[in-house]
Design an enzyme around this catalytic site. Structure first.
Site, short mmCIF file in Angstrom:
data_model
loop_
_atom_site.label_atom_id
_atom_site.label_comp_id
_atom_site.label_asym_id
_atom_site.label_seq_id
_atom_site.Cartn_x
_atom_site.Cartn_y
_atom_site.Cartn_z
N LEU A 1 -2.43 4.52 4.14
CA LEU A 1 -1.02 4.83 3.88
C LEU A 1 -1.77 6.39 3.47
CD1 LEU A 1 1.48 4.24 3.85
CD2 LEU A 1 1.68 4.78 1.80
N HIS B 1 -4.62 10.13 -7.51
CA HIS B 1 -4.61 11.86 -7.47
C HIS B 1 -3.10 12.31 -7.08
CE1 HIS B 1 -5.15 14.77 -4.39
NE2 HIS B 1 -6.49 14.66 -4.23
#
Length: 335
Positions: free
Chosen positions: A125, A229
């Protein structure tokens, strides 16, 4: 209008651009044209049914219908770990006790495992920075579950997603630098590339064979185990809204978390309805709905206004054209 549709060989330039923009640690989008060509060939053969179901890797592109611009990518891998191992570190507790001293300790460890054989993976994604608003990310993310829901028998009962681990603004990866690099004496990008392009024998040969005690690791490495992240925080929130939860597995290179959910419990898979299409100029709806085809081979998805009346959904000609649906066809709709 944004349309999510199958990716194929003609998308190579777009896919390479997205791979470059995605940056380090995005294992499924290597900056390698040869790998990307193979990826797109597999996508074409997956949607057309040339490959057997367990070998299929469906790649989706988010396209602006008016301009043809490609703004994002997502994918569904029907089954992982069958032809090549799917390695992770399992974060587990090991208890130690001394009754004579009345002391009990719980130590966290990282143990190399290969536990997800045959599971379906949603991944890859990624959106361009200027598209990370206005619901584009949700459309792209949910389109994967609409694909699974169209023909659930093609996918596994358990679905997982791996999220990218923490990197510093200058591109350094604390877990790689302090832990993984000790076992894999190469650059992160090389190890990342080899993970996607080899049989992973190098991991079998070099990875630690015994548990790693987390308390013995430097603090910068401990602090990022199971963390996402910064660019993946929104993706994590979308996964959680669908019912995905961490399962104690983390990536062996960057320590990003793995989350899982049973296929039929994924909210979008569970709640989307099969409705008969009626095309009309007048569609009354307060909020847009998630709408897709009911076929993997002809998959397309949009977010648009849809008026539901019983088992019928009224769509405008523009929406029907974007989905390549006609009167009397079946659409899947989630409001």
């Amino acid at each position: 209008m944004l349309v999510v549709r199958p990716a194929g060989p003609a998308d190579l330039d777009h896919l390479l651009e997205l791979a470059i923009l995605s940056g380090p640690g995005f294992t499924s989008l290597p900056e390698d044209p040869d790998q990307l060509v193979e990826r797109l060939d597999i996508s074409r053969d997956s949607f057309t049914g040339v490959l057997s179901p367990e070998k299929r890797w469906y790649t989706l592109m988010m396209e602006e219908a008016d301009t043809g611009d490609i703004d994002g990518i997502a994918s569904v891998k029907a089954a992982v770990g069958l032809n090549r191992p799917f390695f992770s570190f399992r974060l587990a507790n090991q208890a130690a006790a001394s009754p004579s001293l009345n002391i009990r300790l719980d130590h966290q460890t990282l143990q190399l495992v290969n536990e997800c054989n045959g599971w379906t993976e949603v991944g890859s994604l990624f959106l361009k920075a200027d598209r990370r608003k206005g619901g584009a990310g949700r459309l792209l993310s949910q389109s994967r579950y609409m694909l699974i829901g169209a023909e659930p028998e093609l996918f596994a009962d358990m679905v997982l997603a791996e999220l990218r681990g923490v990197f510093t603004p200058d591109g350094a990866c604390p877990f790689w630098d302090h832990v993984a690099h000790k076992f894999f004496p190469m650059e992160f990008d090389q190890a990342d590339m080899m993970t996607g392009s080899t049989d992973k024998q190098f991991i079998i040969d070099l990875a630690p064979r015994h548990p790693i005690y987390v308390d013995l690791l430097p603090e910068p490495a401990r602090a990022v185990i199971g963390k996402v992240h910064p660019q993946g925080v929104a993706a994590m929130a979308l996964l959680e809204s669908e019912g995905f939860r961490p399962n104690g597995l983390v990536d062996i290179f960057d320590a990003g978390p793995t989350v899982t959910c049973q296929r039929d419990h994924i909210r979008t898979v569970r709640d989307a309805r099969r409705l008969t299409v009626q095309i009309t100029e007048d569609v009354e709806a307060e909020l847009p709905a998630l709408i897709s085809t009911d076929s993997v081979s002809a998959f397309r998805a949009v977010r648009a206004k849809a008026q539901i009346e019983g088992d019928t959904v009224r769509l405008t000609p523009e929406v029907a054209t974007a989905l390549k649906l006609g009167d009397g066809d079946v659409a899947r709709v989630k409001t």
